[in-house]
Scaffold this motif. Structure first.
Motif, PDB file in Angstrom:
ATOM      1  N   PHE A  63       0.716  -1.171  -0.114  1.00 36.98           N
ATOM      2  CA  PHE A  63       0.049  -0.056  -0.104  1.00 36.98           C
ATOM      3  C   PHE A  63       1.061   1.085  -0.130  1.00 36.98           C
ATOM      4  O   PHE A  63       0.670   2.137  -0.692  1.00 36.98           O
ATOM      5  N   GLU A  64       1.774   1.429   0.811  1.00 39.78           N
ATOM      6  CA  GLU A  64       2.999   2.464   0.731  1.00 39.78           C
ATOM      7  C   GLU A  64       3.565   2.520  -0.462  1.00 39.78           C
ATOM      8  O   GLU A  64       4.028   3.680  -0.890  1.00 39.78           O
ATOM      9  N   LEU A  65       4.027   1.450  -1.049  1.00 41.63           N
ATOM     10  CA  LEU A  65       4.570   1.624  -2.462  1.00 41.63           C
ATOM     11  C   LEU A  65       3.687   2.026  -3.411  1.00 41.63           C
ATOM     12  O   LEU A  65       4.205   3.025  -4.220  1.00 41.63           O
ATOM     13  N   ILE A  66       2.464   1.623  -3.443  1.00 41.41           N
ATOM     14  CA  ILE A  66       1.608   2.307  -4.312  1.00 41.41           C
ATOM     15  C   ILE A  66       1.451   3.885  -4.121  1.00 41.41           C
ATOM     16  O   ILE A  66       1.414   4.586  -4.999  1.00 41.41           O
ATOM     17  N   LEU A  67       1.280   4.292  -2.797  1.00 43.20           N
ATOM     18  CA  LEU A  67       1.020   5.571  -2.428  1.00 43.20           C
ATOM     19  C   LEU A  67       2.351   6.418  -2.863  1.00 43.20           C
ATOM     20  O   LEU A  67       2.303   7.628  -3.211  1.00 43.20           O
ATOM     21  N   LYS A  68       3.458   6.056  -2.629  1.00 35.95           N
ATOM     22  CA  LYS A  68       4.661   6.855  -2.809  1.00 35.95           C
ATOM     23  C   LYS A  68       5.736   6.553  -3.903  1.00 35.95           C
ATOM     24  O   LYS A  68       6.482   7.150  -4.381  1.00 35.95           O
ATOM     25  N   GLY A  69       5.342   5.254  -4.579  1.00 31.37           N
ATOM     26  CA  GLY A  69       6.253   4.532  -5.753  1.00 31.37           C
ATOM     27  C   GLY A  69       6.193   5.109  -6.973  1.00 31.37           C
ATOM     28  O   GLY A  69       5.278   6.020  -7.169  1.00 31.37           O
ATOM     29  N   THR A  70       6.787   4.832  -7.708  1.00 33.91           N
ATOM     30  CA  THR A  70       6.857   5.329  -9.459  1.00 33.91           C
ATOM     31  C   THR A  70       5.887   4.327 -10.076  1.00 33.91           C
ATOM     32  O   THR A  70       5.672   3.168  -9.660  1.00 33.91           O
ATOM     33  N   LYS A  71       5.426   4.689 -11.292  1.00 33.25           N
ATOM     34  CA  LYS A  71       4.721   3.888 -12.091  1.00 33.25           C
ATOM     35  C   LYS A  71       5.271   2.603 -12.434  1.00 33.25           C
ATOM     36  O   LYS A  71       4.706   1.253 -12.075  1.00 33.25           O
ATOM     37  N   SER A  72       6.658   2.489 -12.722  1.00 36.88           N
ATOM     38  CA  SER A  72       7.241   1.321 -12.637  1.00 36.88           C
ATOM     39  C   SER A  72       7.183   0.373 -11.802  1.00 36.88           C
ATOM     40  O   SER A  72       7.076  -0.827 -11.644  1.00 36.88           O
ATOM     41  N   GLN A  73       7.581   0.823 -10.509  1.00 41.72           N
ATOM     42  CA  GLN A  73       7.361   0.182  -9.374  1.00 41.72           C
ATOM     43  C   GLN A  73       6.059  -0.530  -8.880  1.00 41.72           C
ATOM     44  O   GLN A  73       5.929  -1.491  -8.383  1.00 41.72           O
ATOM     45  N   ILE A  74       4.922   0.219  -9.267  1.00 38.00           N
ATOM     46  CA  ILE A  74       3.606  -0.196  -8.951  1.00 38.00           C
ATOM     47  C   ILE A  74       3.308  -1.440 -10.067  1.00 38.00           C
ATOM     48  O   ILE A  74       2.851  -2.466  -9.619  1.00 38.00           O
ATOM     49  N   ILE A  75       3.932  -1.184 -11.237  1.00 36.11           N
ATOM     50  CA  ILE A  75       3.622  -2.272 -12.345  1.00 36.11           C
ATOM     51  C   ILE A  75       4.421  -3.442 -11.768  1.00 36.11           C
ATOM     52  O   ILE A  75       3.807  -4.692 -11.949  1.00 36.11           O
ATOM     53  N   ASP A  76       5.450  -3.346 -11.479  1.00 33.90           N
ATOM     54  CA  ASP A  76       6.374  -4.307 -10.878  1.00 33.90           C
ATOM     55  C   ASP A  76       5.666  -5.208 -10.022  1.00 33.90           C
ATOM     56  O   ASP A  76       5.681  -6.360  -9.744  1.00 33.90           O
ATOM     57  N   LEU A  77       5.286  -4.352  -8.880  1.00 34.51           N
ATOM     58  CA  LEU A  77       4.430  -5.079  -8.008  1.00 34.51           C
ATOM     59  C   LEU A  77       3.317  -6.079  -8.367  1.00 34.51           C
ATOM     60  O   LEU A  77       3.368  -7.095  -7.792  1.00 34.51           O
ATOM     61  N   PHE A  78       2.353  -5.462  -9.182  1.00 36.61           N
ATOM     62  CA  PHE A  78       1.307  -6.392  -9.564  1.00 36.61           C
ATOM     63  C   PHE A  78       1.853  -7.495 -10.516  1.00 36.61           C
ATOM     64  O   PHE A  78       1.296  -8.555 -10.410  1.00 36.61           O
ATOM     65  N   GLN A  79       2.655  -7.138 -11.376  1.00 38.84           N
ATOM     66  CA  GLN A  79       3.389  -8.286 -12.368  1.00 38.84           C
ATOM     67  C   GLN A  79       4.065  -9.362 -11.393  1.00 38.84           C
ATOM     68  O   GLN A  79       3.808 -10.643 -11.541  1.00 38.84           O
ATOM     69  N   LYS A  80       4.651  -9.063 -10.427  1.00 38.48           N
ATOM     70  CA  LYS A  80       5.174  -9.941  -9.479  1.00 38.48           C
ATOM     71  C   LYS A  80       4.034 -10.770  -8.854  1.00 38.48           C
ATOM     72  O   LYS A  80       4.180 -12.207  -8.788  1.00 38.48           O
ATOM     73  N   LYS A  81       3.015 -10.290  -8.520  1.00 40.56           N
ATOM     74  CA  LYS A  81       1.870 -10.933  -7.878  1.00 40.56           C
ATOM     75  C   LYS A  81       1.190 -11.952  -8.840  1.00 40.56           C
ATOM     76  O   LYS A  81       0.910 -13.015  -8.612  1.00 40.56           O
TER      77      LYS A  81
END
Length: 149
Positions: free
Chosen positions: A124-142
Motif C-alpha cells: 500500500f505504501e509503495l503504491i502511495l509513494k512509488g513510481t509507475k514502474s514500481q507499481i507495475i512491477d508489484l502487480f506483475q510479481k503478484k
C-alpha cells in the motif's frame, strides 16, 4: 491475476482539483481501450453524489465502480495515484482504483487478488509513494506468484 495493470492504465499525478476529475482521469485509459463507455464514468460520479463516500474503503483508498454491465464492455481496472489527497465527500483519497464489471461475478477473482496486494501495508505504501514502474512491477510479481505473497 490476468495482467490487470499495464503502463497505460496506471497514472500518477501530483494533484488535481476534485474527485470527479480524478475519476475521469482514472477512467481515461479504459475509455481509450473501449473497455468502458462514458456512461460508466457518469454512473460512478452519480453513485457517489447519490450515496456518499461509501467507495472509500480505507484511508486514502477508493474502489470506484458503478452498477455492473451498464457502460462496461469487458472486465477492466485502472489505477490513479494522486500525491496530494483529494476530498471525496469528506474523505481524503490518494488512490482511485476503477473497477469495471460486465456482470456481477466475473470480477471476483481479480478483485480478490488486487485486494490481497493492497491489504499488505508495504505494498500500500509503495503504491502511495512509488513510481509507475514500481507499481507495475508489484502487480506483475503478484501475477507470476499466482497472487501469493
Amino acid at each position: 491475476m490476468q495482467n490487470v495493470f499495464s503502463e497505460e492504465n496506471i497514472k500518477i499525478i501530483s494533484q488535481i482539483d476534485n474527485w470527479q476529475k480524478a475519476v475521469e482521469i482514472a477512467c481515461q485509459p479504459l475509455l481509450e481501450e473501449k473497455k468502458i463507455t462514458q456512461k460508466y464514468v457518469t454512473n460512478i460520479i452519480k453513485s457517489v453524489k447519490k450515496y456518499g463516500p461509501y467507495m472509500v474503503l480505507t484511508d486514502y483508498f477508493a474502489l470506484m465502480h458503478a452498477k455492473p454491465g451498464e457502460g462496461v464492455n469487458q472486465l477492466a481496472m485502472s489505477l490513479l495515484v494522486v500525491k496530494e489527497p483529494i476530498d471525496l465527500e469528506g474523505k481524503k483519497v490518494k488512490i482511485f482504483l476503477i473497477l469495471a464489471c460486465p456482470d456481477s461475478k466475473s470480477h471476483i477473482k481479480t478483485l480478490k487478488e488486487v485486494a490481497g496486494v493492497l491489504m499488505d501495508q508495504c505494498n500500500f505504501e509503495l503504491i502511495l509513494k512509488g513510481t509507475k514502474s514500481q507499481i507495475i512491477d508489484l502487480f506483475q510479481k503478484k501475477e507470476m506468484d499466482g497472487g501469493k505473497k
